[in-house]
Motif scaffolding. Structure first.
Motif, PDB file in Angstrom:
ATOM      1  N   ALA A  88       7.909   0.716   2.410  1.00 19.34           N
ATOM      2  CA  ALA A  88       8.548   1.077   3.638  1.00 19.34           C
ATOM      3  C   ALA A  88       8.312   2.499   3.522  1.00 19.34           C
ATOM      4  O   ALA A  88       7.971   3.290   5.277  1.00 19.34           O
ATOM      5  CB  ALA A  88       9.822   0.541   4.140  1.00 19.34           C
ATOM      6  N   ARG A  89       9.050   3.767   3.105  1.00 22.39           N
ATOM      7  CA  ARG A  89       8.427   4.799   2.300  1.00 22.39           C
ATOM      8  C   ARG A  89       7.368   5.220   2.897  1.00 22.39           C
ATOM      9  O   ARG A  89       6.238   6.278   3.409  1.00 22.39           O
ATOM     10  CB  ARG A  89       9.127   4.842   1.066  1.00 22.39           C
ATOM     11  N   TRP A  90       6.790   4.590   1.603  1.00 22.19           N
ATOM     12  CA  TRP A  90       4.624   4.997   1.366  1.00 22.19           C
ATOM     13  C   TRP A  90       3.967   4.948   3.384  1.00 22.19           C
ATOM     14  O   TRP A  90       2.715   5.533   3.274  1.00 22.19           O
ATOM     15  CB  TRP A  90       4.750   4.156   0.501  1.00 22.19           C
ATOM     16  N   GLU A  91       4.459   3.561   3.515  1.00 19.07           N
ATOM     17  CA  GLU A  91       3.573   3.146   4.564  1.00 19.07           C
ATOM     18  C   GLU A  91       4.160   4.026   6.036  1.00 19.07           C
ATOM     19  O   GLU A  91       3.239   4.151   6.428  1.00 19.07           O
ATOM     20  CB  GLU A  91       4.477   1.222   5.157  1.00 19.07           C
ATOM     21  N   SER A  92       5.095   4.624   6.351  1.00 20.33           N
ATOM     22  CA  SER A  92       5.664   5.886   6.778  1.00 20.33           C
ATOM     23  C   SER A  92       4.684   6.603   6.986  1.00 20.33           C
ATOM     24  O   SER A  92       4.920   7.640   7.887  1.00 20.33           O
ATOM     25  CB  SER A  92       7.048   5.828   6.629  1.00 20.33           C
ATOM     26  N   MET A  93       3.970   7.025   5.383  1.00 25.30           N
ATOM     27  CA  MET A  93       3.308   8.422   5.301  1.00 25.30           C
ATOM     28  C   MET A  93       1.795   8.198   5.062  1.00 25.30           C
ATOM     29  O   MET A  93       0.796   9.464   4.957  1.00 25.30           O
ATOM     30  CB  MET A  93       3.531   9.013   3.588  1.00 25.30           C
ATOM     31  N   GLY A  94       1.515   6.778   5.587  1.00 23.30           N
ATOM     32  CA  GLY A  94       0.177   6.429   6.152  1.00 23.30           C
ATOM     33  C   GLY A  94      -0.761   5.890   5.004  1.00 23.30           C
ATOM     34  O   GLY A  94      -1.772   6.064   4.983  1.00 23.30           O
ATOM     35  N   LEU A  95       0.419   5.630   3.875  1.00 24.51           N
ATOM     36  CA  LEU A  95      -0.546   4.640   2.583  1.00 24.51           C
ATOM     37  C   LEU A  95      -0.257   3.184   2.876  1.00 24.51           C
ATOM     38  O   LEU A  95       1.042   2.919   2.288  1.00 24.51           O
ATOM     39  CB  LEU A  95       0.142   5.833   1.646  1.00 24.51           C
ATOM     40  N   PRO A  96      -0.743   2.468   3.019  1.00 21.47           N
ATOM     41  CA  PRO A  96      -0.957   0.967   2.869  1.00 21.47           C
ATOM     42  C   PRO A  96      -0.394   0.809   1.649  1.00 21.47           C
ATOM     43  O   PRO A  96      -1.412   1.492   0.759  1.00 21.47           O
ATOM     44  CB  PRO A  96      -2.171   0.573   3.091  1.00 21.47           C
ATOM     45  N   SER A  97       0.138  -0.506   1.478  1.00 17.91           N
ATOM     46  CA  SER A  97       1.023  -0.671   0.208  1.00 17.91           C
ATOM     47  C   SER A  97       0.921  -2.121  -0.078  1.00 17.91           C
ATOM     48  O   SER A  97       0.471  -2.543  -1.507  1.00 17.91           O
ATOM     49  CB  SER A  97       2.248  -0.027  -0.239  1.00 17.91           C
ATOM     50  N   ALA A  98       0.950  -2.986   0.893  1.00 17.30           N
ATOM     51  CA  ALA A  98       1.075  -4.483   0.389  1.00 17.30           C
ATOM     52  C   ALA A  98       0.119  -5.090   0.110  1.00 17.30           C
ATOM     53  O   ALA A  98      -0.556  -4.609  -0.276  1.00 17.30           O
ATOM     54  CB  ALA A  98       1.229  -5.453   2.447  1.00 17.30           C
ATOM     55  N   GLU A  99       0.697  -5.450  -0.911  1.00 19.49           N
ATOM     56  CA  GLU A  99      -0.848  -6.551  -1.322  1.00 19.49           C
ATOM     57  C   GLU A  99      -1.779  -7.718  -0.330  1.00 19.49           C
ATOM     58  O   GLU A  99      -1.349  -8.297   0.075  1.00 19.49           O
ATOM     59  CB  GLU A  99       0.410  -7.879  -2.509  1.00 19.49           C
TER      60      GLU A  99
END
Length: 418
Positions: A250-261
């Protein structure tokens, strides 16, 4: 008239047909030079293969050579700063053009008779060939090449798999924020493993062995991220890992860094998997203290704790993108029992060695891990050659990605050898 099918092809088809899902491959897949030849033709000859990173050829005229099987490929940055790839073979009498693994040229000159090509592969000069010689018919033979966020892939097939475009569309948002093109190569290490390339790849696709064999690597990895049987003993640890991962995503996605598998390892021709995972302890990088190896972060990152973006591709690579550096691995067969593993570490192009980073600290974890893995896969090769070997079952909790690698390999070989 039907073409004659060789006995080896029939045996390969039989071995592929009787492969038991959930079990390791039969011994000939790891031992037979004939099956290795089929691998070179059908896997490494017809799929997208990861071979290099763009920072290896930062300037016009910079080149590298990549050798696997009987192939030698020349990858060069042309005058328009585009990445080109050619067979490293002169069109005159077949001499190898560039013998060095890396270098820089103005034009590509054959050392034998000085046939000269520009960086686009066009034949410029060929002395003493007569008035009826047409140089336009003797340019270098091109190889399909694509850069995915600075990762260079080649395909030797006349018609390469089209689904590379799907991988590029899905992976570019994950990789692009790390700006690999704005990096430099800080270190590159080649090791030769005395094993079949598939054993190298299978070993990479699981961490069942990590706790017992990789003390340096497991400093930065959450133990319950390795995969565990979901029983009462492991329930709390597994739930904590899920919670930590969800919070960081959630934190990284809010920074514009996709993270999901994303996982397409065994259901596409160009199979891949990605996920951004948290790093344990300081949470910054894959180092001995889990703090950044380079004080000069990549791109415009200001937060060093961005986890590790992992990217696995079939058939021959894996990569880890962090806030401060990127490490890439390429696996290339040499023979049925020898494999090249090439590891490349990249840092920001403005990072200063000895000030922002040291090579020893940057490479410590993976140099140790590679040495440990080398011992493991070489022992596996020895064991597979023993007459007592028979395929054993994979753990459904810790070796699922090994099964997906084997599913992909067997599926592609069945399709291409029928």
């Amino acid at each position: 008239m039907h073409a004659t099918i060789s006995a080896q092809t029939l045996l390969t088809r039989e071995l592929l047909a009787r492969r038991r899902p959930g079990y390791s491959l039969e011994a000939p897949f790891y031992l037979s030079e004939s099956i290795l030849a089929a691998d070179m033709e059908h896997i490494f000859g017809k799929h997208w293969i990861f071979v290099a990173v763009e920072p290896q050829i930062p300037e016009a005229g910079d080149y590298i050579t990549v050798d696997f099987g009987n192939n030698s490929i020349l990858i060069v940055r042309d005058d328009d700063m585009q990445v080109k790839a050619f067979h490293n073979v002169c069109r005159h009498r077949g001499s190898r053009l560039c013998a060095s693994q890396r270098g820089s040229v103005g034009n590509i000159v054959c050392p034998y008779h000085q046939w000269t090509y520009d960086l686009s592969g066009k034949l410029l000069h060929a002395k003493h060939m007569g008035d009826d010689f047409d140089p336009s018919t003797s340019g270098l033979k091109a190889v399909h090449v694509r850069s995915l966020g600075g990762l260079i892939f080649i395909c030797l097939a006349e018609n390469p798999p089209e689904d590379f475009e799907h991988m590029a569309q899905e992976m570019t948002p994950y990789i692009a924020p790390h700006r690999l093109a704005d990096c430099k190569v800080a270190a590159q290490v080649d090791i030769i493993e005395d094993c079949n390339w598939k054993l190298t790849m299978e070993n990479n696709r699981e961490c069942y062995h990590c706790v017992s064999n990789h003390p340096e690597l497991t400093i930065s990895l959450y133990e319950y991220g390795f995969g565990y049987k979901p029983d009462a003993q492991n329930a709390a640890g597994l739930q904590r890992f899920k919670d930590v991962t969800a919070a960081n995503h959630a934190r990284w996605e809010s920074m514009g860094l996709p993270s999901a598998e994303i996982d397409t390892l065994d259901d596409r021709v160009t199979g891949f998997r990605t996920q951004r995972l948290p790093i344990d302890r300081a949470g910054q990088s894959q180092t001995m203290n889990t703090e950044v190896a380079s004080k000069k972060l990549l791109a415009d990152f200001v937060d060093p704790a961005l986890g590790g973006l992992s990217f696995w591709t079939q058939p021959n690579s894996w990569h880890h993108f962090m806030s401060d550096h990127i490490v890439s691995f390429s696996v290339l067969p040499i023979s049925a029992g020898k494999t090249l593993v090439r590891t490349t570490w990249c840092v920001h192009k403005d990072a200063v060695e000895g000030v922002d980073y040291t090579v020893d600290n940057l490479t410590a974890v993976w140099n140790a891990t590679n040495a440990q893995d080398r011992r493991l896969v070489e022992e596996s090769q020895i064991g597979v050659a023993n007459g007592a070997y028979e395929p054993g079952p994979y753990s459904p909790f810790t070796e699922g990605l090994v099964e997906k690698f084997c599913n992909w390999y067997v599926g592609r070989m069945r399709e291409l050898t029928r």
